[in-house]
Design a protein around this motif. Structure first.
Motif, short mmCIF file in Angstrom:
data_model
loop_
_atom_site.label_atom_id
_atom_site.label_comp_id
_atom_site.label_asym_id
_atom_site.label_seq_id
_atom_site.Cartn_x
_atom_site.Cartn_y
_atom_site.Cartn_z
N PRO A 156 20.09 9.04 -14.09
CA PRO A 156 19.61 10.30 -13.49
C PRO A 156 18.27 10.72 -14.09
O PRO A 156 18.00 10.50 -15.27
N SER A 157 17.45 11.35 -13.27
CA SER A 157 16.12 11.85 -13.62
C SER A 157 15.08 10.74 -13.79
O SER A 157 13.93 11.02 -14.14
N THR A 158 15.46 9.49 -13.57
CA THR A 158 14.47 8.41 -13.59
C THR A 158 13.57 8.52 -12.36
O THR A 158 14.06 8.77 -11.25
N THR A 159 12.27 8.37 -12.54
CA THR A 159 11.35 8.38 -11.41
C THR A 159 11.20 6.97 -10.89
O THR A 159 10.71 6.08 -11.59
N LEU A 160 11.64 6.77 -9.65
CA LEU A 160 11.57 5.46 -9.01
C LEU A 160 10.39 5.40 -8.05
O LEU A 160 10.01 6.41 -7.44
N LEU A 161 9.82 4.23 -7.92
CA LEU A 161 8.79 3.97 -6.93
C LEU A 161 9.47 3.31 -5.73
O LEU A 161 10.08 2.26 -5.86
N LEU A 162 9.37 3.98 -4.59
CA LEU A 162 10.08 3.53 -3.39
C LEU A 162 9.09 3.32 -2.25
O LEU A 162 8.09 4.03 -2.14
N PRO A 163 9.39 2.37 -1.34
CA PRO A 163 8.51 2.18 -0.17
C PRO A 163 8.52 3.42 0.70
O PRO A 163 9.54 4.08 0.86
N GLY A 164 7.37 3.76 1.25
CA GLY A 164 7.29 4.92 2.14
C GLY A 164 5.98 5.64 1.97
O GLY A 164 5.39 5.66 0.88
N HIS A 165 5.50 6.25 3.04
CA HIS A 165 4.21 6.93 3.02
C HIS A 165 4.31 8.25 2.26
O HIS A 165 5.27 8.99 2.42
N GLU A 166 3.34 8.51 1.45
CA GLU A 166 3.26 9.75 0.68
C GLU A 166 1.95 10.43 1.03
O GLU A 166 0.88 9.83 0.87
N SER A 211 0.79 -1.23 0.00
CA SER A 211 0.00 0.00 0.00
C SER A 211 0.82 1.29 0.00
O SER A 211 0.47 2.24 -0.69
N ASP A 212 1.91 1.34 0.76
CA ASP A 212 2.62 2.62 0.97
C ASP A 212 3.83 2.76 0.06
O ASP A 212 4.87 2.13 0.28
N TRP A 213 3.71 3.61 -0.94
CA TRP A 213 4.80 3.89 -1.87
C TRP A 213 4.84 5.38 -2.17
O TRP A 213 3.85 6.09 -2.03
N ARG A 214 6.01 5.82 -2.57
CA ARG A 214 6.21 7.22 -2.96
C ARG A 214 7.10 7.27 -4.19
O ARG A 214 7.81 6.31 -4.49
N GLU A 215 7.06 8.38 -4.87
CA GLU A 215 7.90 8.55 -6.06
C GLU A 215 9.08 9.46 -5.74
O GLU A 215 8.93 10.45 -5.03
N GLU A 216 10.25 9.11 -6.27
CA GLU A 216 11.44 9.94 -6.08
C GLU A 216 12.25 9.94 -7.37
O GLU A 216 12.44 8.89 -7.99
N ARG A 217 12.74 11.10 -7.75
CA ARG A 217 13.53 11.23 -8.97
C ARG A 217 15.01 11.01 -8.64
O ARG A 217 15.56 11.65 -7.74
N ALA A 218 15.65 10.09 -9.36
CA ALA A 218 17.06 9.78 -9.12
C ALA A 218 17.94 10.96 -9.51
O ALA A 218 17.72 11.60 -10.54
N ALA A 219 18.95 11.23 -8.67
CA ALA A 219 19.86 12.33 -8.94
C ALA A 219 21.22 11.84 -9.44
O ALA A 219 22.08 12.65 -9.80
N ARG A 220 21.41 10.54 -9.48
CA ARG A 220 22.72 10.01 -9.88
C ARG A 220 22.51 8.67 -10.59
O ARG A 220 21.44 8.07 -10.54
N THR A 221 23.58 8.21 -11.24
CA THR A 221 23.56 6.88 -11.84
C THR A 221 23.98 5.86 -10.80
O THR A 221 25.02 6.00 -10.15
#
Length: 448
Positions: free
Chosen positions: A374-384, A333-343
């Protein structure tokens, strides 16, 4: 006032009723049998898991012959207004076909449900007429969903409406509720035309106007003299006009679309609520499509008290199950999006977050050796945090303009805003005949 999993069957019309159809204006009294965003950009050391093979031949089954076999009303021959509406719809042949193509996933559900219930095929035209088969979201007491059900009627039919889930936008729940209503109206009024009118204007209005008349003896002319709002008579004309075109599209120069592999949706029951973005990644689908097919969920994650199921293309269900098995239930259930800043490798992200690399790879539809750019949007565990929106805020008071949505007519807009129809026509002299989606109508409210 407007007003529900799915089986396949064929509806047979007895020969004697076919003769009656040809001979008079009364429809047969056939009772029902029962009341997109792409995945993350990665450089992968191995290809992602392959999608499953096409699930079944029925994914390619055309809905059109099934509908024609199930038609039970007079269609083109009902009255002249039907022909005029059919010609109006057919003027934009390419757009007409394209709108049915977009509707196809939901149309297939409705066709199956009609067959299951032995209801006339004409009622597959209702969601097209009401909303172009779009799960339209609204606020307050306005109708919503592809069947355009108002809140009170929907709740009476058992549809759940809450802050995080609106069953009127759920293709399965709303279709079940709407067709329950149609079957109930037919059981009371013994006339499919009156069932449509009850869906549009309310059963109490139909009951009052019908009085002691025998519905089996009502001709089209007699029914046309019933003192319904003009929009109710027009609603039936348009329903039959759509059926007229579907019955013989070549006559109108229209080529109807056929379903693709991903148009046949399958209901997947889940053990727990899941973030829709995670579901899309696990199934290898775009999030926009997944949200459209599952529009009842008003937020990214499923509400805890809502039904936990997904509509997914049947051809993708096996892949979804295999990928979902790699993600612990507690992380659904709990996911958030984060944009990668590095390779970096997906494994590096997994170590940093503290989850198994297999879980993070599955959630992002990549293999465990993938490199995240870089700049890839990842789906990561965590409350949003979710935006607060309980869906009950009322529209702006005294609006000056109405923007036309699917199913609008001048008479319907006039009725909604309590404006005399002739005044609305004077305010909008350009609005004659069919209204166009997005068209802006000037308003003058009675309390201005």
């Amino acid at each position: 006032m407007r007003r529900p999993p799915v089986a396949q069957a064929r509806v047979a019309l007895p020969g004697v009723l076919a003769l009656l159809l040809a001979a008079c204006a009364t429809p047969p009294a056939r009772p029902p049998t029962s009341p997109s965003a792409p995945p993350p950009e990665v450089v992968s050391s191995a290809p992602p898991a392959a999608t499953s093979a096409p699930a079944a031949k029925e994914a390619d089954t055309s809905p059109w012959p099934r509908l024609r076999q199930a038609f039970a009303m007079q269609g083109c021959d009902y009255r002249p207004q039907v022909q005029r509406w059919a010609q109006t719809y057919a003027k934009g042949a390419r757009q007409f076909a394209a709108s049915w193509k977009r509707a196809m996933p939901f149309l297939l559900i409705v066709v199956d449900e009609l067959a299951k219930r032995d209801l006339p095929g004409e009622f597959a035209m209702l969601p097209y007429l009401e909303s172009s088969y779009q799960p339209v979201a609204t606020r307050g007491d306005r109708p919503a969903g592809m069947w355009q059900l108002v809140p009170d009627t929907a709740r009476e039919a058992g549809v759940v409406i809450g802050a995080g889930y609106d069953g009127r936008l759920d293709a399965l729940a709303s279709t079940s509720a709407a067709l329950d209503l149609i079957a109930r109206y037919y059981k009371e009024f013994a006339d499919w035309r009156l069932a449509d009118m009850a869906f549009n204007s309310g059963e109490f209005r139909v009951r009052k106007l019908l009085g002691q008349r025998d519905p089996h003896a009502l001709s089209a002319d007699e029914l046309a003299r019933f003192a319904f709002n003009p929009g109710t008579h027009e609603h039936l004309d348009r329903l039959l006009a759509l059926a007229c075109i579907i019955d013989d599209p070549a006559r109108f120069g229209i080529k109807l679309p056929e379903p693709d592999e991903d148009d046949r949706l399958q209901s997947v029951t889940l053990e727990a609520g899941m973030d829709l973005r995670l579901a899309a990644r696990l199934a290898g689908l775009g999030i926009d499509d997944v949200k459209r097919w599952n529009a009842g969920y008003r937020r990214n994650r499923m509400a805890p008290d809502a039904v936990h199921r997904l509509l997914l293309p049947a051809a993708r269900v096996e892949r979804f199950h295999a990928a979902a098995d790699a993600v612990p239930l507690a992380l659904w259930s709990d996911w958030r999006e984060e944009r990668a800043a590095r390779t970096s490798g997906i494994g590096s992200w997994a170590t940093q977050i503290g989850v198994p690399v297999a879980v993070l790879a599955a959630a992002n539809a990549v293999d465990e050796g993938a490199t995240v750019m870089p700049s890839t949007t990842l789906l990561l565990p965590g409350h949003e945090p979710e935006p607060v929106d309980d869906g009950r805020r009322k529209p702006a008071r005294n609006p000056r303009v109405h923007v036309v949505v699917a199913g609008d007519t001048l008479s319907r807009v006039a009725h909604h805003y309590a404006i005399p129809l002739d005044r609305l026509q004077r305010l909008n002299p350009q609005a004659r005949g069919t209204l166009h989606l997005g068209e802006r109508l000037r308003l003058e409210l009675t309390d201005d």
